[in-house]
Write an enzyme that holds these catalytic residues in place. Structure first.
Site: not given
Ligand code: DX5
Ligand code: ZN
Length: 214
Positions: A6, A31, A33, A35, A64, A66, A135, A140-141, A143, A173-175, A195
């Site tokens: 990402s 990827h 993102d 937003m 992606h 959002m 997700m 949104g963010f 990290g 996606d995420g963490g 990311g």
């Protein structure tokens, strides 16, 4: 395992080099993102940036969305050179029409659910799409910390896909890091977005390779 780094965690002032770093390391997807400050409380990248990225890489551009009203903007991203367009179930669009529209443009289509949205809300679309994106953080963010409860939904999607769409790409996606990637793989994921784990790593090549070989 497909790895989709990402670029939200990259340095936007050095995007070309940062994309090259991950593709040189073996990543074949990027990827992106998108937003809008409405669907999520952050504003990031739009179609003009995707258009310029298209000129500097052959990687698959995994967009992606959002955003609210994805149906209004989907043509902009298709024309900019996106290969895969993922929109959110929670965007309250007529999903069936949007899926068919994106497919009619010969692009891959994904549908995504936030951590607290049930798989049941997208079950009817699983046979129609190329990808489901689960997700594991609130979108949104970058990290943020991986939400294990959300990851359990990978297994539910994977079980449905075995019967109804064996070629389905199940993206998470995420963490994502080396530990959470393993959890996702065990649940049945075959595509991971990362990311911070990649871009904040001292050794980007090793980070990409670790995830590719998870
Ligand atoms: C979050 C984005 C993610 C994010 C991932 O809303 O969709 O793609 O950039 O970042 P990490 O891997 O750092 O959680
Ligand atoms: Zn994303």
């Amino acid at each position: 395992m497909i790895i989709s780094p990402s670029i939200l965690s990259a340095n936007f002032a050095n995007l070309e080099q940062d994309i090259k770093k991950v593709t040189d390391a073996g990543a074949t997807w990027i990827h992106i993102d998108v937003m809008d400050g409405h669907f999520v409380p952050n504003i990031t990248i739009g179609a003009p940036v995707v258009k310029d990225i298209r000129k500097i890489t052959n990687a698959k551009l995994d967009v992606h969305l959002m955003i609210e009203n994805p149906e209004k903007y989907v043509d902009d991203f298709i024309n900019a050179g996106a290969d895969i367009i993922t929109f959110h179930q929670e965007a309250k669009v007529v999903s069936r029409s949007l899926i068919n529209y994106i497919k009619s443009k010969n692009k891959m289509v994904g549908i995504s659910i936030k951590p607290t949205t049930f798989v049941g809300s997208i079950a009817e679309f699983i046979p129609m799409v190329d990808m489901v994106l689960i997700m594991t953080v609130e979108p949104g963010f970058s990290g943020q910390e991986f939400m294990f409860d959300a990851a359990e939904k990978i297994k539910i999607v994977s079980d449905i896909a075995k019967k109804q769409n064996p070629n389905l790409i199940i993206q998470v996606d995420g963490g994502i890091n080396e530990k959470t990637a393993k959890i996702c793989k065990d649940f049945g994921a075959n595509c991971l977005v990362a990311g911070n784990y990649i871009y904040k790593n001292e050794n980007i090549k090793e980070a990409v390779q670790t995830l590719l070989n998870i």
